[in-house]
Design an enzyme around this catalytic site. Structure first.
Site, PDB file in Angstrom:
ATOM      1  N   HIS A  58       0.850  -1.189   0.000  1.00 29.58           N
ATOM      2  CA  HIS A  58       0.000   0.000   0.000  1.00 29.58           C
ATOM      3  C   HIS A  58       0.890   1.245   0.000  1.00 29.58           C
ATOM      4  CE1 HIS A  58      -3.640  -2.343   1.176  1.00 29.58           C
ATOM      5  NE2 HIS A  58      -2.735  -3.100   1.782  1.00 29.58           N
ATOM      6  N   PHE A  59       0.839   2.016  -1.095  1.00 31.59           N
ATOM      7  CA  PHE A  59       1.538   3.303  -1.136  1.00 31.59           C
ATOM      8  C   PHE A  59       0.600   4.469  -0.808  1.00 31.59           C
ATOM      9  CE2 PHE A  59       5.524   2.542  -4.018  1.00 31.59           C
ATOM     10  CZ  PHE A  59       6.095   1.804  -2.997  1.00 31.59           C
ATOM     11  N   ARG A  60      -0.710   4.198  -0.645  1.00 28.02           N
ATOM     12  CA  ARG A  60      -1.699   5.215  -0.213  1.00 28.02           C
ATOM     13  C   ARG A  60      -1.855   6.373  -1.200  1.00 28.02           C
ATOM     14  NH1 ARG A  60      -3.699   1.682   3.318  1.00 28.02           N
ATOM     15  NH2 ARG A  60      -2.475   1.410   5.207  1.00 28.02           N
ATOM     16  N   HIS A 175      -8.455 -11.076  -0.297  1.00 27.50           N
ATOM     17  CA  HIS A 175      -8.407 -10.803   1.139  1.00 27.50           C
ATOM     18  C   HIS A 175      -9.560 -11.608   1.746  1.00 27.50           C
ATOM     19  CE1 HIS A 175      -8.041  -8.153   4.803  1.00 27.50           C
ATOM     20  NE2 HIS A 175      -9.291  -8.568   4.937  1.00 27.50           N
ATOM     21  N   HIS A 212      -1.929 -12.770   2.484  1.00 29.41           N
ATOM     22  CA  HIS A 212      -1.649 -12.814   3.930  1.00 29.41           C
ATOM     23  C   HIS A 212      -2.387 -13.937   4.684  1.00 29.41           C
ATOM     24  CE1 HIS A 212      -5.372 -10.558   3.873  1.00 29.41           C
ATOM     25  NE2 HIS A 212      -4.782  -9.421   3.544  1.00 29.41           N
ATOM     26  N   ASP A 281       2.424  -6.827   2.855  1.00 28.59           N
ATOM     27  CA  ASP A 281       1.222  -6.055   3.202  1.00 28.59           C
ATOM     28  C   ASP A 281       1.635  -4.735   3.867  1.00 28.59           C
ATOM     29  OD1 ASP A 281      -1.393  -5.272   3.456  1.00 28.59           O
ATOM     30  OD2 ASP A 281      -1.933  -6.713   5.012  1.00 28.59           O
ATOM     31  N   GLY A 296      -2.717  -2.479  10.579  1.00 27.16           N
ATOM     32  CA  GLY A 296      -1.637  -2.543   9.602  1.00 27.16           C
ATOM     33  C   GLY A 296      -0.309  -2.088  10.160  1.00 27.16           C
TER      34      GLY A 296
END
Length: 393
Positions: A58-60, A175, A212, A281, A296
């Site tokens: 996740h780079f947001r 997920h 995950h 993740d 997270g």
């Protein structure tokens, strides 16, 4: 690069590697050199490994860049030995269109440190309803779709997604979480959705990759499905391998930290070849977001030391097997010309000090996120340099 211990999934030798422009051109012992820049590692006992590829990051960006952005994420990746990442779509706006996919990938490429593949959401805006954007895709236009962060709860819709993705040669990244149990029993939540999606994959002859995986029951079900020939693959995270919930004071991640018997099952699944990849993740949050319960942790900059310490120093697998899980296999899944140290491959490499222990220090992270329960932990496997496309960092 001279006099360095070279390890990939096929070779283990003390030798030299020649790099020209972005590619590896020669690997061997005592290579002759003339008018070339030489980096000699004599006396340092460093290891040269293929740089890592992360299937779950996740780079947001766009929209949540106070947590991370493509620039800080790229620097965090390089700092942790990663030169390729697979980005999740739960941004703002949600990555539900090819326009956003191409924009994110273009901006990462302009920074020039790493390669990024941007995934597309399975349902529009992760709402679990609209899949018209999937129907409009051309075959081969995208590698992965996922509603990461939540499962698609509607069984019939999920079956339709399997059929569309089979037709268009797309891998579903799942997920696994049955939201009916999220508030009461996260073990049942993960297991229920895992069992359902395996059945749908088998029914449609589809292709699914479970993200995950964290429970004994889920990994055992995946192993049984693989034995039957169902096209099911899976990843596990460094953090689920490295601690039980009790050991990290039930630090909030999703899925949660589990029990020792779950860790033992995940390690056995790695040994047995059920697990094809270790993925972080990587989930940066602000300190305020963590205080407010956001699940997270950051992973790119601690993944290799945690895994090397647990799995290799712990005597469970070889360094070559760890390279397979962190580089060779995920690079192949992302269709990248990297993950091995041989002529013709991209010069995406990692130089690591495996002998000397060090303490994880979150203040040294390049990520905007400092959210990790492993700050202060003693580990082995320090990344000394990352080489991306022939450039040394």
């Amino acid at each position: 690069l001279k006099n360095i211990h070279i390890v990939d999934d096929q070779r283990d030798l003390l030798g030299d590697v020649r790099i020209k422009d972005e590619l590896i051109t020669e690997v061997g012992a005592n290579l002759s050199t003339e008018n070339e820049e030489i980096i000699d590692f004599s006396g340092k006992n460093y290891y040269l490994l293929p740089a890592f590829t992360d299937l779950h990051v996740h780079f947001r960006d766009p929209g949540l860049t106070h947590k991370e952005d493509v620039n800080t994420g790229s620097h965090a990746a390089i700092h942790g030995g990663y030169t390729a990442v697979n980005l999740m779509p739960n941004t703002k706006p949600t990555c539900s269109s090819m326009e956003i996919v191409k924009d994110v990938e273009r901006r990462v490429e302009e920074i020039g440190l790493i390669y990024a593949n941007q995934t597309l959401s399975m349902t529009k805006n992760l709402e679990g309803k609209d899949i018209e954007h999937l129907k409009a895709l051309k075959k081969g236009e995208i590698l992965f779709v996922t509603d990461d962060g939540k499962g698609v709860q509607d069984d019939h819709l999920m079956e339709e997604i399997f059929n569309i993705c089979k037709e268009k040669d797309i891998t579903i990244m799942c997920h696994a979480e049955d939201s009916r149990y999220s508030a009461t029993d996260m073990r049942i939540a993960e297991n229920n959705m895992t069992f359902r999606d395996i059945k749908l994959c088998e029914k449609t002859n589809g292709n699914i990759h479970f993200c995950h995986v964290s429970t004994k029951e889920a990994i055992d079900a995946i192993a049984a499905a693989q034995a039957k020939g169902v096209r099911v693959s899976c990843e596990v995270t460094p953090h689920h391998l490295s601690a039980t919930g009790d050991e990290v004071n039930h630090y909030r991640v999703n899925p949660p930290f589990r029990e020792k018997e779950d860790i033992d099952a995940l390690v056995k699944a790695i040994q047995d070849g059920v697990v094809c990849a270790i993925a972080t993740d990587h989930a940066p949050h602000t300190a305020e977001d963590k205080r407010n319960g956001s699940p997270g942790m950051v992973g790119l900059e601690v993944a290799f030391p945690l895994c090397y310490t647990k799995l290799v120093k712990g005597g469970f697998i070889s360094l070559q097997k760890l390279v397979q899980l962190m580089s060779t296999n995920p690079s192949e899944m992302m269709k990248l010309n990297k993950g091995e140290i041989k002529p013709g491959k991209l010069a995406d490499l990692v130089i690591a000090d495996l002998d000397n222990p060090f303490i994880i220090n979150a203040e040294e992270f390049q990520s905007k996120g400092r959210n990790t329960p492993f700050n202060g932990r003693k580990v082995f496997g320090k990344i000394v340099h990352t080489i991306s496309r022939g450039r040394v960092y």
